[in-house]
Design an enzyme around this catalytic site. Structure first.
Site, PDB file in Angstrom:
ATOM      1  N   LYS A  42     -18.539  32.381 -25.771  1.00  0.00           N
ATOM      2  CA  LYS A  42     -18.947  31.658 -24.566  1.00  0.00           C
ATOM      3  C   LYS A  42     -18.117  31.972 -23.330  1.00  0.00           C
ATOM      4  CE  LYS A  42     -21.143  27.867 -24.740  1.00  0.00           C
ATOM      5  NZ  LYS A  42     -22.402  27.523 -24.081  1.00  0.00           N
ATOM      6  N   SER A  58     -14.893  28.663 -24.756  1.00  0.00           N
ATOM      7  CA  SER A  58     -15.098  27.486 -25.597  1.00  0.00           C
ATOM      8  C   SER A  58     -14.029  27.463 -26.681  1.00  0.00           C
ATOM      9  CB  SER A  58     -16.490  27.564 -26.231  1.00  0.00           C
ATOM     10  OG  SER A  58     -16.514  26.833 -27.444  1.00  0.00           O
ATOM     11  N   THR A  87     -40.667  26.547  -6.035  1.00  0.00           N
ATOM     12  CA  THR A  87     -40.844  25.131  -5.708  1.00  0.00           C
ATOM     13  C   THR A  87     -41.076  24.462  -7.059  1.00  0.00           C
ATOM     14  OG1 THR A  87     -43.248  25.221  -5.486  1.00  0.00           O
ATOM     15  CG2 THR A  87     -41.966  25.671  -3.492  1.00  0.00           C
ATOM     16  N   HIS A  88     -40.591  23.258  -7.210  1.00  0.00           N
ATOM     17  CA  HIS A  88     -40.668  22.539  -8.494  1.00  0.00           C
ATOM     18  C   HIS A  88     -40.028  23.346  -9.626  1.00  0.00           C
ATOM     19  CE1 HIS A  88     -43.793  20.037  -6.491  1.00  0.00           C
ATOM     20  NE2 HIS A  88     -44.146  21.203  -5.970  1.00  0.00           N
ATOM     21  N   GLN A  92      -7.025  -2.369   4.373  1.00  0.00           N
ATOM     22  CA  GLN A  92      -6.049  -1.484   3.741  1.00  0.00           C
ATOM     23  C   GLN A  92      -6.708  -0.610   2.675  1.00  0.00           C
ATOM     24  OE1 GLN A  92      -1.976  -2.867   3.005  1.00  0.00           O
ATOM     25  NE2 GLN A  92      -2.521  -2.962   0.860  1.00  0.00           N
ATOM     26  N   ASN A 120     -18.349  29.829 -19.845  1.00  0.00           N
ATOM     27  CA  ASN A 120     -19.067  28.720 -19.208  1.00  0.00           C
ATOM     28  C   ASN A 120     -18.725  28.625 -17.725  1.00  0.00           C
ATOM     29  OD1 ASN A 120     -20.176  27.929 -21.703  1.00  0.00           O
ATOM     30  ND2 ASN A 120     -18.268  26.863 -22.207  1.00  0.00           N
ATOM     31  N   LYS A 174      -7.982   3.467   2.753  1.00  0.00           N
ATOM     32  CA  LYS A 174      -7.264   4.722   2.553  1.00  0.00           C
ATOM     33  C   LYS A 174      -7.564   5.444   1.227  1.00  0.00           C
ATOM     34  CE  LYS A 174      -3.930   2.424   4.500  1.00  0.00           C
ATOM     35  NZ  LYS A 174      -4.757   1.717   5.514  1.00  0.00           N
ATOM     36  N   SER A 216       0.829  -1.214   0.000  1.00  0.00           N
ATOM     37  CA  SER A 216       0.000   0.000   0.000  1.00  0.00           C
ATOM     38  C   SER A 216       0.856   1.255   0.000  1.00  0.00           C
ATOM     39  CB  SER A 216      -0.930   0.011   1.218  1.00  0.00           C
ATOM     40  OG  SER A 216      -0.200  -0.177   2.415  1.00  0.00           O
ATOM     41  N   GLU A 234     -19.534  23.709 -12.321  1.00  0.00           N
ATOM     42  CA  GLU A 234     -19.870  22.403 -12.901  1.00  0.00           C
ATOM     43  C   GLU A 234     -18.962  21.304 -12.372  1.00  0.00           C
ATOM     44  OE1 GLU A 234     -21.678  23.221 -17.300  1.00  0.00           O
ATOM     45  OE2 GLU A 234     -19.598  23.798 -16.997  1.00  0.00           O
TER      46      GLU A 234
HETATM   47  N1  ARG Z   1      -0.839  -1.543   5.184  1.00  0.00           N
HETATM   48  C1  ARG Z   1      -1.739  -2.147   6.132  1.00  0.00           C
HETATM   49  C2  ARG Z   1      -3.076  -1.390   6.141  1.00  0.00           C
HETATM   50  O1  ARG Z   1      -3.091  -0.325   5.638  1.00  0.00           O
HETATM   51  C3  ARG Z   1      -1.159  -2.107   7.502  1.00  0.00           C
HETATM   52  C4  ARG Z   1      -1.676  -3.145   8.403  1.00  0.00           C
HETATM   53  C5  ARG Z   1      -1.153  -4.482   8.022  1.00  0.00           C
HETATM   54  N2  ARG Z   1      -1.554  -5.461   8.956  1.00  0.00           N
HETATM   55  C6  ARG Z   1      -1.504  -6.766   8.742  1.00  0.00           C
HETATM   56  N3  ARG Z   1      -1.945  -7.543   9.668  1.00  0.00           N
HETATM   57  N4  ARG Z   1      -1.071  -7.266   7.604  1.00  0.00           N
HETATM   58  O2  ARG Z   1      -4.067  -1.848   6.624  1.00  0.00           O
END
Ligand code: ARG
Length: 444
Positions: free
Chosen positions: A270, A264, A142-143, A309, A272, A312, A12, A277
């Site tokens: 234009k 544009s 409204t609407h 993991q 925009n 994240k 990761s 958006e």
């Molecule tokens: N990179 C892992 C995570 O983000 C860390 C935890 C890893 N733990 C394990 N038991 N392999 O979750």
């Protein structure tokens, strides 16, 4: 496209290096506590803290930590490379499982504060806009059909109140992220005499987790934070939509400054509303992040599984997106120019005072449902003739109901209708002034 080895696939590092400062902070607190509890020699704790501090300084200077499976392994290896044997003691009584959750809580706490500050900037811009055009009346909808006249300020403050709740939701998520997981180790706790409260104090957590399995296996606080971000984005998206709609030539209620528009490649005339958006469009990313994290968690047995993991990428993406959107929305709202005349003209359309006219009869003893029917007939009569209420003579009006008198034709200007909406929270100027006072107090 390069093929990944299974080991690369497991890693990761590509996305969790941004946790490095939080990882170091957590490790310094852990090492200090280990030393003070004599779980490791005080000299080793000192060496670890010095080593981690030097890594932090190098990272600040733009140095890149050598890659490993994840930031936690990379950090430990780099520490051992720098200080030798003492570095091998850092992971005593700790697992990556409680470590990563500690990093995440620190990350979330910091970013909840940053996002809330940006939300405050946007709220201030909305209140500022409301104050700048405090007397301007526009059709309320409204609407998406003309309904009743409202103060433009009232409409804008509606968004400020939404953001007040968004900030309250973020604050709530903060409370739940403010609990230290470290000391839970892999899932069962540890036999070492850790002082978890001391670590919490050093790291600024208000509490320590009560159950080691919960501490390492749960991600509901991440869900809560992304949910709060999603709701906030849904509010931003509605605001963005109105800025887009209102700056069209059909409405032409507002103008966006050049800075927030783009041209544009083919149509030279234009301008925009791209910024608004994109805010509306990026909302989908944050909703996606919410579904992503919910789906990762659903069906996972306790305690830690490597699936976690995958918390994240959605967390980081949601945070970055919300920050970016808030940071463009605040100055864009601040720079909005209102076309007072267009709003005024639009108030002439759609019989905005119809409810007021029905209320007028109701105040004179006509049951409201009957009054509603009478005014409906008046509207139809006007539509056939292509006239507005104000263009009717008193005689014409009286034909619909005997209770109509001279005053009836005097209450129908949008300004008067607005002034009459004195119920608490209504659109009367006094109510809008009170809202601005309350919001300014909350924004202090
Ligand atoms: N990179 C892992 C995570 O983000 C860390 C935890 C890893 N733990 C394990 N038991 N392999 O979750």
């Amino acid at each position: 496209m390069k093929k990944l080895s299974p080991q690369d696939f497991i890693g990761s590092f590509a996305f969790d290096t941004r946790l490095a400062p939080y990882d170091i902070q957590g490790s310094i607190a852990h090492a200090a506590m280990l030393g003070r509890q004599r779980i490791i020699p005080a000299t080793s704790a000192k060496a670890i803290i010095r080593g981690l501090t030097s890594i932090l300084n190098d990272l600040d200077r733009g140095w890149k930590i050598p890659m490993d499976e994840d930031i936690h392994f990379a950090m430990e290896k780099e520490l051992i490379r720098r200080i030798g044997k003492a570095g091998q003691m850092l992971h005593t009584g700790r697992s990556r499982n409680d470590q990563v959750m500690t990093d995440l809580n620190l990350f979330m706490k910091g970013h909840i504060v940053l996002i809330s500050q940006e939300a405050i900037r946007l709220e201030r811009a909305l209140v500022g806009l409301a104050e700048r055009y405090k007397d301007v009346v526009m059709p309320g909808f409204t609407h998406l059909q003309h309904a009743q006249p409202v103060l433009f300020a009232h409409h804008m403050l509606a968004y400020a109140w939404m953001l007040e709740r968004d900030r309250a939701r973020l604050k709530d998520a903060y409370k739940r992220a403010d609990v230290l997981p470290l000391g839970s180790a892999a899932l069962a706790g540890t036999s070492f005499p850790l002082d978890r409260r001391a670590v919490a104090r050093i790291l600024g957590f208000s509490a320590i987790s009560e159950n080691s399995i919960d501490a390492v296996a749960s991600r509901d606080v991440v869900v809560e934070f992304i949910a709060a971000c999603s709701i906030l984005m849904s509010n931003l998206s509605r605001l963005a939509e109105e800025l887009i709609l209102w700056s069209s030539s059909e409405f032409s209620f507002i103008e966006l400054t050049e800075e927030f528009t783009s041209g544009s490649s083919i149509m030279p005339q234009k301008r925009n509303p791209d910024v608004a958006e994109i805010v509306r469009g990026e909302t989908g990313r944050v909703f996606g992040a919410l579904v992503n994290i919910l789906t990762v968690i659903k069906g996972l047995p306790l305690a830690y599984n490597r699936d976690l993991q995958e918390d994240k990428p959605p967390l980081f993406d949601a945070v970055d997106t919300v920050m970016a959107c808030l940071s463009v929305m605040a100055p864009m709202v601040g720079s909005v120019r209102v076309n007072v005349n267009s709003m005024k003209k639009a108030c002439q359309l759609g019989f905005l005072a119809a409810t007021e006219l029905a209320d007028y009869l109701a105040e004179r003893g006509v049951p409201f449902r009957a009054a509603h029917g009478v005014v409906k007939d008046v509207v139809r009569y006007c539509q056939v003739r292509g006239v507005r209420f104000e263009q009717l003579s008193l005689d014409e009006l009286k034909r619909f109901h005997a209770s109509f008198d001279r005053n009836a034709l005097n209450i129908l200007t949008p300004e008067k209708v607005v002034r009459a909406k004195t119920s608490y929270g209504g659109t009367s100027p006094a109510s809008v002034r009170r809202q601005i006072r309350l919001l300014n107090r909350s924004l202090k």
